[in-house]
Design a protein around this motif. Structure first.
Motif, PDB file in Angstrom:
ATOM      1  N   LEU A   1       3.923  21.524   1.181  1.00 13.89           N
ATOM      2  CA  LEU A   1       3.023  21.432   0.049  1.00 13.89           C
ATOM      3  C   LEU A   1       2.566  19.943   0.013  1.00 13.89           C
ATOM      4  CD1 LEU A   1       2.565  22.511  -2.699  1.00 13.89           C
ATOM      5  CD2 LEU A   1       4.451  21.511  -3.687  1.00 13.89           C
ATOM      6  N   LYS A   2       3.165  18.962   0.260  1.00 14.86           N
ATOM      7  CA  LYS A   2       2.752  17.567  -0.043  1.00 14.86           C
ATOM      8  C   LYS A   2       1.705  17.312   1.149  1.00 14.86           C
ATOM      9  CE  LYS A   2       4.277  12.874   0.372  1.00 14.86           C
ATOM     10  NZ  LYS A   2       3.173  12.302   1.330  1.00 14.86           N
TER      11      LYS A   2
ATOM     12  N   LEU B   1       1.070   7.196  -6.465  1.00 13.83           N
ATOM     13  CA  LEU B   1       0.037   7.996  -6.775  1.00 13.83           C
ATOM     14  C   LEU B   1       0.154   9.599  -6.192  1.00 13.83           C
ATOM     15  CD1 LEU B   1      -2.834   5.553  -5.455  1.00 13.83           C
ATOM     16  CD2 LEU B   1      -2.365   6.547  -7.742  1.00 13.83           C
ATOM     17  N   TRP B   2       0.765   9.549  -4.881  1.00 16.41           N
ATOM     18  CA  TRP B   2       0.815  10.821  -4.416  1.00 16.41           C
ATOM     19  C   TRP B   2       2.143  11.766  -4.519  1.00 16.41           C
ATOM     20  CZ3 TRP B   2      -3.408  13.396  -2.785  1.00 16.41           C
ATOM     21  CH2 TRP B   2      -4.473  12.561  -2.488  1.00 16.41           C
ATOM     22  N   GLY B   3       2.893  10.694  -5.187  1.00 13.24           N
ATOM     23  CA  GLY B   3       4.441  11.270  -5.376  1.00 13.24           C
ATOM     24  C   GLY B   3       4.404  11.795  -6.593  1.00 13.24           C
TER      25      GLY B   3
ATOM     26  N   VAL C   1       0.574  -1.163   0.040  1.00 16.46           N
ATOM     27  CA  VAL C   1       0.064  -0.124  -0.204  1.00 16.46           C
ATOM     28  C   VAL C   1       0.979   1.450   0.060  1.00 16.46           C
ATOM     29  CG1 VAL C   1      -1.844   1.400   1.562  1.00 16.46           C
ATOM     30  CG2 VAL C   1      -1.953  -0.971   1.105  1.00 16.46           C
ATOM     31  N   SER C   2       1.874   1.155   0.736  1.00 14.36           N
ATOM     32  CA  SER C   2       3.002   2.288   0.741  1.00 14.36           C
ATOM     33  C   SER C   2       3.552   2.504  -0.507  1.00 14.36           C
ATOM     34  CB  SER C   2       4.219   2.168   1.848  1.00 14.36           C
ATOM     35  OG  SER C   2       3.287   1.771   3.193  1.00 14.36           O
ATOM     36  N   GLN C   3       4.107   1.421  -1.282  1.00 15.47           N
ATOM     37  CA  GLN C   3       4.424   1.682  -2.451  1.00 15.47           C
ATOM     38  C   GLN C   3       3.499   2.349  -3.505  1.00 15.47           C
ATOM     39  OE1 GLN C   3       6.207  -1.949  -3.735  1.00 15.47           O
ATOM     40  NE2 GLN C   3       7.631  -2.175  -1.997  1.00 15.47           N
ATOM     41  N   ILE C   4       2.325   1.953  -3.422  1.00 12.15           N
ATOM     42  CA  ILE C   4       1.297   2.444  -4.491  1.00 12.15           C
ATOM     43  C   ILE C   4       0.971   3.873  -3.986  1.00 12.15           C
ATOM     44  CG2 ILE C   4      -1.317   2.429  -5.041  1.00 12.15           C
ATOM     45  CD1 ILE C   4      -1.004  -0.748  -4.501  1.00 12.15           C
ATOM     46  N   ASN C   5       1.007   4.152  -2.801  1.00 11.21           N
ATOM     47  CA  ASN C   5       0.791   5.440  -2.568  1.00 11.21           C
ATOM     48  C   ASN C   5       1.849   6.423  -2.884  1.00 11.21           C
ATOM     49  OD1 ASN C   5      -1.813   5.358  -1.415  1.00 11.21           O
ATOM     50  ND2 ASN C   5      -1.060   4.924   0.817  1.00 11.21           N
TER      51      ASN C   5
END
Length: 466
Positions: free
Chosen positions: A258-259, A14-16, A7-11
């Protein structure tokens, strides 16, 4: 931990690398293409509320749809999410929450308008709609529409309510040492009482609770700001200077602000994620035109982020809450309120998070339930089965770790938003066409009335609605 790592890798992707830029871009896109409509017609949004309480047998009122969307929006993101943004991104995160909300108002207008244009009738002859429907009918892409509906059912049916329940349980455990399992049982029973009544039951509940709940919280925050009036100018400077990294940490502060500001702001107001259109589509708007519901739903973004989230941020920052590098949630908000008004503060936040979180839980149910029709599951057994799974996941959510719950919520939100953003851009011609039709009728002095045959849209609309 393997699932959490995935999940962390997907996020991270997605978010990075995708979502932050995509959601900002689509907000800028519609802000420009609609001629800064959220600023030019700011007063018109409020004027539509005067006649927004009428409904019919097929649809709930515009006001009920707004309250339902606010019930899902105004939750842990406004109390715990703001604290998370400040703890990881510093005061500057609030500035970026404001910016993304201003842009998000235009995005929210577009997606709510499209939800109205392409809405359908379900097995009970009630209005249903959302991104899955405007993707299928407007873009003629049923497989992508089905994929989006799956993400809605996963996110709003199984994950997002777990984050609300988790935060409620943590707040009550922290304030009153109430065992988590007791809170989980109580929430499950109370949610069941409301959601079994369906969409109209949820709409009536939201209409009664959300305005009162929001007003009390805002008045409490205003009282704290008035008591600390001399510190407000410095607070604004702290927010702005931290937002652009004009402090010792430099670029690191800017990147973190920002993030986290954008991520938590988007999670709170949900503009562009494709969630709010589920509520917008259920309305029978006044005037009977898709754009009128777009205007009303823009207010949802305004109230959620520029009002409620700002109130929470000021309460925390006036109590000297700041960047710590460690994720802090509702307990930071509770400590801040206790600093201002003593032991009563912890009780007030515990009550607020219970109400905010609980209204979000029932709002989330409405969003997910509206997608059952897409898979022809809006039958008695289909609804009962979905309700049981929804309540079970909410119960389980009370008993897992905060970081894992929020990470899963971010993933579900991100997957929905990616699809919705693409659909919104591809349907820009319809957004502009319908908006101009509304504005043309309004300038002519008449009451806008949408007729699909006279207003060119992409794809097709249901013949028995417009």
């Amino acid at each position: 931990m393997m699932i959490y790592d995935l999940v962390s890798q997907i996020n991270g992707v997605l978010w990075g690398a995708i979502l932050v830029y995509a959601l900002i871009a689509v907000g800028v896109w519609f802000t420009v293409r609609l001629g800064f409509l959220q600023l030019r017609h700011f007063g018109h949004m409020f004027s539509l509320l005067k006649n927004s309480r009428s409904a019919n047998q097929a649809g709930i009122s515009s006001f009920q749809a707004l309250c339902m969307s606010l019930s899902a929006r105004v939750g842990t993101g406004n109390l715990a999410g703001v604290a998370i943004a400040i703890s990881l991104g510093g005061p500057g995160a609030i500035f970026w929450m404001w910016m993304i909300a201003l842009l998000g108002m235009a995005t929210g207008f577009a997606e709510s308008l499209l939800a109205q244009v392409y809405k359908v009738r379900d097995a009970n002859n009630e209005f249903r709609g959302g991104p899955a429907y405007y993707i299928k009918q407007g873009l003629n892409n049923p497989w992508l529409a089905g994929l989006f509906s799956c993400f809605v059912l996963f996110g709003y049916g199984f994950v997002f309510s777990a984050t609300q329940a988790n935060t409620i349980a943590d707040a009550l455990n922290h304030s009153y040492a109430i065992p988590v399992v007791y809170t989980a049982l109580a929430l499950t029973v109370l949610a069941a009482v409301i959601v079994v009544g369906g969409l109209r039951s949820i709409a009536r509940f939201s209409e009664l609770v959300v305005p009162v709940m929001g007003a009390i919280f805002v008045l409490m925050a205003l009282g704290i700001c008035i008591a600390n009036w001399s510190a407000i100018p410095d607070l604004f400077w702290q927010i702005v200077s931290s937002a652009f990294g004009w402090q010792e940490a430099g670029a690191g502060t800017f990147a973190a602000a920002l993030k986290n500001g954008i991520q938590r702001g988007l999670y709170s107001n949900e503009a562009g994620a494709g969630s709010v259109p589920q509520a917008a589509a259920a309305a029978a708007p006044t005037p009977n035109h898709p754009a009128s519901q777009g205007y009303v739903q823009m207010l949802g973004v305004f109230f959620d982020t520029l009002v409620i989230c700002t109130c929470t941020a000021f309460v925390i920052l006036l109590a000297n809450g700041s960047l710590s590098g460690e994720m802090e949630g509702i307990r930071m908000t509770q400590r801040a309120m206790t600093t201002h008004i003593g032991p009563l503060g912890g009780h007030f936040v515990a009550l607020a998070i219970c109400l905010f979180g609980f209204t979000s839980i029932v709002g989330n149910y409405a969003y997910a339930e509206s997608n059952l029709h897409f898979f022809k599951l809006d039958t008695q057994w289909g609804r009962h089965g979905f309700t049981m799974v929804f309540l079970a996941m909410m119960f389980i959510g009370c008993n897992v770790q905060l970081r894992q719950v929020w990470a899963t919520a971010d993933m579900a939100f991100g997957l929905m938003a990616v699809i919705n953003v693409v659909a919104l851009v591809l349907l820009t011609r319809t957004v502009l066409s319908v908006t101009r039709d509304y504005q043309r009728q309004r300038l002519a002095g008449g009451k806008p009335e949408f007729q699909a045959a006279k207003c060119p849209v992409q794809g097709r609309t249901e013949t028995d609605i417009w």
